[in-house]
Motif scaffolding. Structure first.
Motif, PDB file in Angstrom:
ATOM      1  N   HIS A 112      -9.386   1.331  -1.726  1.00 22.78           N
ATOM      2  CA  HIS A 112      -8.870   0.396  -2.721  1.00 22.78           C
ATOM      3  C   HIS A 112      -9.065  -1.078  -2.330  1.00 22.78           C
ATOM      4  O   HIS A 112      -8.151  -1.854  -2.232  1.00 22.78           O
ATOM      5  CB  HIS A 112      -7.462   0.683  -3.255  1.00 22.78           C
ATOM      6  CG  HIS A 112      -6.422   1.214  -2.307  1.00 22.78           C
ATOM      7  ND1 HIS A 112      -6.410   2.477  -1.792  1.00 22.78           N
ATOM      8  CD2 HIS A 112      -5.316   0.626  -1.824  1.00 22.78           C
ATOM      9  CE1 HIS A 112      -5.361   2.631  -1.039  1.00 22.78           C
ATOM     10  NE2 HIS A 112      -4.674   1.531  -1.034  1.00 22.78           N
ATOM     11  N   HIS A 146       2.000   2.094  -4.551  1.00 21.61           N
ATOM     12  CA  HIS A 146       1.641   2.637  -3.244  1.00 21.61           C
ATOM     13  C   HIS A 146       2.955   3.018  -2.565  1.00 21.61           C
ATOM     14  O   HIS A 146       3.943   2.308  -2.690  1.00 21.61           O
ATOM     15  CB  HIS A 146       0.940   1.590  -2.383  1.00 21.61           C
ATOM     16  CG  HIS A 146      -0.292   1.023  -3.031  1.00 21.61           C
ATOM     17  ND1 HIS A 146      -1.549   1.230  -2.535  1.00 21.61           N
ATOM     18  CD2 HIS A 146      -0.449   0.276  -4.145  1.00 21.61           C
ATOM     19  CE1 HIS A 146      -2.422   0.633  -3.309  1.00 21.61           C
ATOM     20  NE2 HIS A 146      -1.794   0.037  -4.294  1.00 21.61           N
ATOM     21  N   HIS A 179       0.500   7.487   3.835  1.00 18.73           N
ATOM     22  CA  HIS A 179       0.260   6.441   2.836  1.00 18.73           C
ATOM     23  C   HIS A 179      -0.132   7.193   1.562  1.00 18.73           C
ATOM     24  O   HIS A 179      -1.177   7.822   1.510  1.00 18.73           O
ATOM     25  CB  HIS A 179      -0.858   5.540   3.378  1.00 18.73           C
ATOM     26  CG  HIS A 179      -1.329   4.478   2.446  1.00 18.73           C
ATOM     27  ND1 HIS A 179      -2.373   3.641   2.751  1.00 18.73           N
ATOM     28  CD2 HIS A 179      -0.924   4.092   1.220  1.00 18.73           C
ATOM     29  CE1 HIS A 179      -2.585   2.793   1.755  1.00 18.73           C
ATOM     30  NE2 HIS A 179      -1.722   3.049   0.808  1.00 18.73           N
ATOM     31  N   HIS A 186      -0.349   7.757  -2.784  1.00 12.82           N
ATOM     32  CA  HIS A 186      -0.556   7.112  -4.076  1.00 12.82           C
ATOM     33  C   HIS A 186      -0.186   8.066  -5.187  1.00 12.82           C
ATOM     34  O   HIS A 186      -0.030   9.252  -4.938  1.00 12.82           O
ATOM     35  CB  HIS A 186      -2.013   6.677  -4.200  1.00 12.82           C
ATOM     36  CG  HIS A 186      -2.413   5.729  -3.130  1.00 12.82           C
ATOM     37  ND1 HIS A 186      -3.357   6.015  -2.199  1.00 12.82           N
ATOM     38  CD2 HIS A 186      -1.928   4.515  -2.817  1.00 12.82           C
ATOM     39  CE1 HIS A 186      -3.458   5.002  -1.358  1.00 12.82           C
ATOM     40  NE2 HIS A 186      -2.596   4.078  -1.710  1.00 12.82           N
TER      41      HIS A 186
END
Ligand SMILES: [Cu+2]
Length: 500
Positions: free
Chosen positions: A268, A411, A424, A426
């Motif tokens: 991203h 996020h 992490h 999404h």
């Protein structure tokens, strides 16, 4: 006075140690969770990656609609020649109790950057979805004690039987029926038994040595998150470099590897996503985007972080789509304030505490709030869930000013209180965008996905409800940071969750 030695000492930050956090990319959270579209069908996919490779990955697929008749799954490489030819897919079993739910088991034979291709067929035609799966050795499987004991006894019985067969053959092999063995043949049978015993136990010893050597070699290659060397220079710039020790790649065929910093895929929009979290209080959280430096490392301007000990997680994606989270630590004493810029963001919030109950509401600037919509039941480790959040503005109304933050509605960072788990995540899942896009690009019909696909449409506005697929990998106390963008400003909500 030109030299302000004392302030310089106070203002400059010290360097640091690194800490070994056991397990893998997206530290300690190996399972893959993904929400995406296979043609017309919305699927929630969980891939439980095996501890050892070759090993069996368990796949769970939940369809949002009830018109999916059949789902087929097949593993293959994510990139390269191996990504061209799909093996014959397996049919996933449909649950009798819940027609939306399908399960399958797949042998993962190779290490590295793999994918699971999912083909759905139903009332609205066919559709495909590809799920990137990083496959590495995460550990070694211990043998069950009972099985070990049984196998040892069997081995002993076989060895003794072999010796007695040799002895009997020498003693009685040439005997006339009904005759007794002579003293001489009894003597030579004893000698033969001694020789046979020596040979058998020598073979067992050599076999054991070979086995142990092989097991040790495998154990040495078990994937560990690579450590990154972290320093802060006089300008309060954070500098990141590869450690002298190469990372254990988790692949015994290519045991040690450097991460090629010059050949990373942007994820991203950034080559590296760096998270700094103050431990153990988990109350200061920073999400920065270091840039390549001339000497081959990465560098970032540090914001005005409160002093303390910070755990670092640096996410990068290799050219073949394999995601890597590097870990490190710094002791930040005092840092000269530099305002956050670009996509950088952060929050200072209240410390997490073992006694505090789970939080379902988090404050955002100017009276706005984020609500975690979950039932009162505690989370169970291993269960795949969709986390749902709602954003309310200062008047308690659904926020109308949500915007994409780095191309996505939101996020999230999930971190266990001891930093042994870091993910992490999404709205599309626990995979990186870069590997997701690589995976979809190989599908025969990727029209429905496009470059940023179902995960990150070019959105002007974002609805005030966001969801993330995830499952906590082990019990404990977790902090969940959710980051959104409203009216041009990145905002971070901090939650606590205990997992049984
Ligand atoms: Cu992100």
């Amino acid at each position: 006075m030109r030299f302000h030695v004392l302030p310089m000492v106070l203002l400059t930050v010290l360097l640091v140690l690194t800490l070994a956090v056991p397990s893998m990319a997206h530290v300690g959270s190996p399972d893959v969770f993904l929400q995406g579209d296979a043609g017309p069908y919305r699927l929630f996919v969980t891939v439980r990656v095996p501890l050892v490779i070759p090993g069996i990955a368990e796949i769970e697929i939940r369809s949002e609609s009830n018109d999916v008749r059949e789902i087929r799954v097949a593993p293959m490489q994510l990139t390269g020649p191996g990504s061209q030819y799909a093996p014959t897919p397996d049919v996933a079993r449909r649950s009798l109790a819940d027609p939306h739910f399908f399960t399958g088991s797949l042998w993962l034979m190779e290490f590295g950057s793999l994918q699971v291709r999912i083909a759905a067929n139903g009332a609205r035609g066919k559709g495909e979805l590809a799920v990137p799966v990083p496959a590495v050795a995460q550990g070694t499987l211990p043998m069950q004690r009972s099985l070990g004991t049984l196998l040892f006894l069997l081995m002993l019985a076989l060895a003794l039987a072999f010796i007695s067969i040799v002895a009997a053959a020498v003693r009685e092999g040439n005997l006339e029926p009904g005759a007794l063995p002579s003293p001489a043949s009894v003597r030579s049978s004893r000698a033969a038994a001694a020789i046979a015993a020596f040979v058998v136990f020598a073979l067992l010893y050599l076999g054991g040595t070979w086995w142990k050597g092989d097991a040790d070699r495998y154990a040495a290659n078990v994937y560990r998150p690579p450590k990154i060397a972290v320093t802060v220079n006089e300008d309060d710039r954070l500098l990141l470099h590869q450690q002298a020790t190469r990372m254990a790649s988790g692949n015994p065929q290519r045991p040690r590897e450097w991460i090629d910093f010059s050949d990373l895929l942007p994820d991203h929009g950034h080559l590296m996503h760096l998270f700094l979290i103050r431990t153990p209080s988990m109350d200061s959280f920073w999400h920065l985007h270091p840039e390549r430096t001339a000497d081959g490392g990465f560098g970032a301007r540090l914001p005005a972080m409160p002093p303390g000990r910070y755990q670092l997680f640096a996410d990068v994606v290799l050219r073949n789509g394999f995601p890597i989270t590097m870990t490190g630590q710094i002791d930040a004493s005092q840092i000269r304030a530099k305002p956050l810029a670009g996509d950088d963001s952060g929050i200072v919030t209240s410390p997490i505490s073992i006694d505090a109950s789970d939080t379902t509401e988090a404050a955002l600037p100017e009276g706005a709030r984020m609500i975690w919509e979950r039932d009162a039941k505690p989370f169970r480790n291993g269960t795949a869930l969709i986390f749902r959040f709602r954003v309310l503005d200062g008047h308690g109304k659904p926020a109308a000013d949500m915007q994409p933050y780095m191309g996505m509605p939101a996020h999230a960072v999930v971190i266990r209180s001891d930093a042994s788990v870091f993910a992490h995540v999404h709205p599309a899942g626990s995979i990186t965008m870069a590997s997701f896009d690589l995976a979809q690009a190989g599908l025969s019909d990727n029209s429905g996905h496009g470059a940023m696909g179902s995960m990150a449409m070019p959105m002007e506005t974002v609805p005030p409800e966001i969801s993330f697929p995830y499952g906590f990998p082990k019990p404990g106390l977790y902090r969940v940071f959710v980051q959104i963008k409203r009216s041009g400003q990145v905002q971070t909500a901090a939650f606590a969750a205990s997992v049984e």
